[in-house]
Motif scaffolding. Structure first.
Motif, PDB file in Angstrom:
ATOM      1  N   PHE A 133      -0.884  10.424  20.438  1.00 30.36           N
ATOM      2  CA  PHE A 133      -0.009  11.607  20.480  1.00 30.36           C
ATOM      3  C   PHE A 133       0.729  11.853  19.166  1.00 30.36           C
ATOM      4  N   ASP A 134       1.353  10.809  18.627  1.00 29.07           N
ATOM      5  CA  ASP A 134       2.230  11.034  17.474  1.00 29.07           C
ATOM      6  C   ASP A 134       1.479  11.584  16.274  1.00 29.07           C
ATOM      7  N   ALA A 135       0.303  11.005  16.009  1.00 22.96           N
ATOM      8  CA  ALA A 135      -0.458  11.457  14.837  1.00 22.96           C
ATOM      9  C   ALA A 135      -1.005  12.871  15.056  1.00 22.96           C
ATOM     10  N   VAL A 136      -1.434  13.151  16.287  1.00 21.76           N
ATOM     11  CA  VAL A 136      -1.967  14.484  16.584  1.00 21.76           C
ATOM     12  C   VAL A 136      -0.844  15.524  16.499  1.00 21.76           C
ATOM     13  N   LYS A 137       0.313  15.142  17.038  1.00 18.99           N
ATOM     14  CA  LYS A 137       1.462  16.054  16.986  1.00 18.99           C
ATOM     15  C   LYS A 137       1.824  16.408  15.538  1.00 18.99           C
ATOM     16  N   LYS A 138       1.868  15.384  14.696  1.00 23.44           N
ATOM     17  CA  LYS A 138       2.232  15.632  13.308  1.00 23.44           C
ATOM     18  C   LYS A 138       1.173  16.479  12.599  1.00 23.44           C
ATOM     19  N   ALA A 139      -0.102  16.236  12.935  1.00 24.41           N
ATOM     20  CA  ALA A 139      -1.165  17.058  12.335  1.00 24.41           C
ATOM     21  C   ALA A 139      -0.972  18.520  12.757  1.00 24.41           C
ATOM     22  N   CYS A 140      -0.640  18.742  14.029  1.00 25.74           N
ATOM     23  CA  CYS A 140      -0.396  20.124  14.495  1.00 25.74           C
ATOM     24  C   CYS A 140       0.771  20.737  13.724  1.00 25.74           C
ATOM     25  N   GLU A 141       1.817  19.937  13.504  1.00 22.93           N
ATOM     26  CA  GLU A 141       2.977  20.473  12.781  1.00 22.93           C
ATOM     27  C   GLU A 141       2.596  20.889  11.363  1.00 22.93           C
ATOM     28  N   ILE A 142       1.721  20.109  10.736  1.00 20.00           N
ATOM     29  CA  ILE A 142       1.292  20.475   9.379  1.00 20.00           C
ATOM     30  C   ILE A 142       0.433  21.743   9.426  1.00 20.00           C
ATOM     31  N   PHE A 143      -0.493  21.793  10.390  1.00 17.97           N
ATOM     32  CA  PHE A 143      -1.308  23.011  10.518  1.00 17.97           C
ATOM     33  C   PHE A 143      -0.413  24.233  10.676  1.00 17.97           C
TER      34      PHE A 143
ATOM     35  N   PHE B 121      -2.766  10.188  -2.588  1.00 16.26           N
ATOM     36  CA  PHE B 121      -3.267  11.538  -2.345  1.00 16.26           C
ATOM     37  C   PHE B 121      -4.754  11.554  -2.005  1.00 16.26           C
ATOM     38  N   SER B 122      -5.312  10.382  -1.731  1.00 13.36           N
ATOM     39  CA  SER B 122      -6.758  10.395  -1.446  1.00 13.36           C
ATOM     40  C   SER B 122      -6.990  10.805   0.004  1.00 13.36           C
ATOM     41  N   LEU B 123      -8.191  11.284   0.273  1.00 14.32           N
ATOM     42  CA  LEU B 123      -8.564  11.741   1.619  1.00 14.32           C
ATOM     43  C   LEU B 123      -9.827  11.007   2.046  1.00 14.32           C
ATOM     44  N   PRO B 124     -10.141  11.038   3.354  1.00 13.52           N
ATOM     45  CA  PRO B 124     -11.375  10.374   3.796  1.00 13.52           C
ATOM     46  C   PRO B 124     -12.578  10.902   3.000  1.00 13.52           C
ATOM     47  N   GLU B 125     -13.508   9.996   2.741  1.00 11.95           N
ATOM     48  CA  GLU B 125     -14.686  10.409   1.955  1.00 11.95           C
ATOM     49  C   GLU B 125     -15.779  10.967   2.862  1.00 11.95           C
ATOM     50  N   ILE B 126     -16.463  11.982   2.381  1.00 10.58           N
ATOM     51  CA  ILE B 126     -17.621  12.465   3.144  1.00 10.58           C
ATOM     52  C   ILE B 126     -18.776  11.503   2.874  1.00 10.58           C
ATOM     53  N   ASP B 127     -19.295  10.900   3.935  1.00  7.58           N
ATOM     54  CA  ASP B 127     -20.394   9.957   3.792  1.00  7.58           C
ATOM     55  C   ASP B 127     -21.733  10.709   3.854  1.00  7.58           C
TER      56      ASP B 127
ATOM     57  N   SER C  25      -3.005  11.724   8.275  1.00  5.14           N
ATOM     58  CA  SER C  25      -3.726  12.057   7.033  1.00  5.14           C
ATOM     59  C   SER C  25      -5.235  12.072   7.258  1.00  5.14           C
ATOM     60  N   GLU C  26      -5.709  11.249   8.170  1.00  4.26           N
ATOM     61  CA  GLU C  26      -7.154  11.221   8.431  1.00  4.26           C
ATOM     62  C   GLU C  26      -7.576  12.406   9.307  1.00  4.26           C
ATOM     63  N   ILE C  27      -6.637  12.935  10.068  1.00  2.00           N
ATOM     64  CA  ILE C  27      -6.941  14.122  10.885  1.00  2.00           C
ATOM     65  C   ILE C  27      -6.915  15.365   9.996  1.00  2.00           C
ATOM     66  N   ILE C  28      -5.821  15.529   9.263  1.00  4.42           N
ATOM     67  CA  ILE C  28      -5.694  16.659   8.337  1.00  4.42           C
ATOM     68  C   ILE C  28      -6.791  16.586   7.270  1.00  4.42           C
ATOM     69  N   GLY C  29      -7.120  15.352   6.882  1.00  6.25           N
ATOM     70  CA  GLY C  29      -8.143  15.136   5.845  1.00  6.25           C
ATOM     71  C   GLY C  29      -9.501  15.696   6.257  1.00  6.25           C
TER      72      GLY C  29
ATOM     73  N   MET D 189       0.841  -1.205   0.000  1.00  9.01           N
ATOM     74  CA  MET D 189       0.000   0.000   0.000  1.00  9.01           C
ATOM     75  C   MET D 189       0.877   1.257   0.000  1.00  9.01           C
ATOM     76  N   LYS D 190       0.460   2.244  -0.780  1.00  7.44           N
ATOM     77  CA  LYS D 190       1.246   3.479  -0.821  1.00  7.44           C
ATOM     78  C   LYS D 190       1.063   4.276   0.457  1.00  7.44           C
ATOM     79  N   ARG D 191       2.104   5.002   0.825  1.00  6.35           N
ATOM     80  CA  ARG D 191       2.025   5.875   1.995  1.00  6.35           C
ATOM     81  C   ARG D 191       1.210   7.118   1.637  1.00  6.35           C
ATOM     82  N   SER D 192       0.450   7.625   2.586  1.00  2.00           N
ATOM     83  CA  SER D 192      -0.318   8.829   2.278  1.00  2.00           C
ATOM     84  C   SER D 192       0.597  10.051   2.289  1.00  2.00           C
ATOM     85  N   PHE D 193       0.444  10.876   1.295  1.00  2.00           N
ATOM     86  CA  PHE D 193       1.177  12.144   1.251  1.00  2.00           C
ATOM     87  C   PHE D 193       0.874  12.974   2.501  1.00  2.00           C
ATOM     88  N   TYR D 194      -0.373  12.877   2.969  1.00  2.00           N
ATOM     89  CA  TYR D 194      -0.829  13.723   4.077  1.00  2.00           C
ATOM     90  C   TYR D 194      -0.377  13.205   5.451  1.00  2.00           C
TER      91      TYR D 194
END
Ligand code: SAH
Length: 352
Positions: A170-180, A61-67, A132-136, A1-6
């Motif tokens: 923590f790790d995923a939230v931290k990285k999302a904050c860094e991107i923000f 480059f895909s993001l979570p879908e709006i259901d 990617s799912e948080i930023i998404g 599986m490819k890594r998410s860009f996000y």
């Protein structure tokens, strides 16, 4: 599986670019395209075909879908149900203020904290969200605004108060904050991000070193150990004193506060004694209290106090000179208010 860009923060992206001998300017170009411009198409800014091909080949480059999207008729709050790649579902809320928005993000599918007043807790924890799912959630909600409420795509505040315990991921939230916060990223200001925790000490230990400047909110809910144990079961493992001792060590700048959230539950924690004890506990701290009259949900075991009880509680806190705000209810007609998020139906959908 490819890594998410996000899933990449700016320095991760920089490292990928260096390792693969691509043009160093590509990092800024891609961040600018996907985060500043928030484009969902292939990057058309100044980037070579070979760099584009490299990223297409190696990254997703895909993001979570709006259901589904539910819009409050009362106050224009928007609740999104997102579908993730493995069919899990999460909720995100856009809360309007003066044609601008705060976004309330989820950090986990469900939650392990099992707080007795929270609808999400009933779901249990399914898994952590990836960065990617948080930023998404943010990017998709922004694009939804651009399409459905053009001119209103201004999300100025980010709060981690949706489903999940952010410090437990923590790790995923931290990285999302860094991107923000990246100057090449969404440019949400550092003082515009708030992470709310039930008091998860392993995360608090890392907080000031690793996410400096981001605002912290603690779900306090009772200064009395017995009551807090009932409301927030992890209080048994990480008692309030210990939680506060870590929070007190967080360096704050002059304008910064720690927010203490306090759910007011009828005949449980809404008496003058509760207010006085809370005032005594927080007096002298750089504290800001957010009173949240309990939001009811199907099957809830607690009730919301009358509004004069809420005012009386606030008046007692005022005597301690602690700034206190009563959080208005938004989005409750679509179960989008605090504590009303529950995407449990996902389980039924999955097994059908
Ligand atoms: N796990 C984190 C973030 C999610 S909850 C935390 O515990 O802080 C976000 C806020 O909503 C918290 O302050 C939480 O206590 C509050 N909340 C949860 N259920 C609620 C309810 N039924 N009514 C009002 N507020 C609620």
């Amino acid at each position: 599986m490819k890594r998410s860009f996000y899933d990449l923060n700016y320095s991760d992206l920089d490292a990928v670019i260096k390792q693969n001998n691509l043009n160093p300017s590509v990092a800024a170009v891609l961040f600018n395209w996907h985060y500043k411009k928030k484009e969902n198409t292939q990057c058309r800014d100044n980037i070579s075909k070979s760099s584009l091909d490299f990223f297409e080949q190696h990254f997703d480059f895909s993001l979570p879908e709006i259901d589904t999207v539910q819009e409050s008729k009362k106050d224009r709050t928007v609740k999104f149900l997102f579908k993730l790649k493995d069919n899990h579902k999460i909720e995100t809320v856009l809360i309007p203020f003066n044609n601008k928005y705060s976004i309330c993000l989820s950090s986990q599918v469900g939650c392990a904290m099992n707080c007795s007043f929270c609808f999400t807790g009933e779901q249990g924890l399914k898994r952590n969200l990836a960065t990617s799912e948080i930023i998404g959630q943010f990017l998709k909600a922004w694009r939804w605004l651009a399409t459905n409420r053009p001119g209103e795509e201004r999300i100025l505040n980010v709060v981690f108060m949706g489903q999940g315990e952010p410090l437990h991921n923590f790790d995923a939230v931290k990285k999302a904050c860094e991107i923000f916060l990246s100057q090449h990223g969404t440019s949400v200001g550092v003082q515009k991000i708030t992470v709310s925790t039930a008091g998860y000490v392993p995360g608090l230990k890392r907080w000031s070193q690793e996410i400096p400047g981001v605002n912290l909110a603690l779900s306090l809910h009772s200064p009395f150990a017995e009551k807090r144990n009932e409301l927030i079961p992890i209080n048994r493992k990480y008692p309030l004193d210990e939680v506060l001792s870590y929070i007190d060590k967080i360096p704050l700048n002059k304008k910064q506060f720690i927010t203490y959230e306090y759910i007011l539950i009828k005949d449980f924690n809404d008496s003058p004694d509760d207010a006085k004890k809370l005032g005594m506990l927080l007096t002298g701290k750089s504290a800001y209290i957010n009173l949240i009259p309990f939001n009811e949900f199907p099957g809830a075991r607690y009730e919301r106090p009358e509004s004069d009880k809420v005012e009386q509680f606030k008046a007692i806190l005022d005597t301690f000179r602690i700034p206190t705000l009563t959080r208005g209810v938004k989005g409750d007609d679509v179960l989008a208010a605090c504590g009303q998020l529950n995407s449990r139906n996902e389980i039924t959908i999955k097994t059908n």
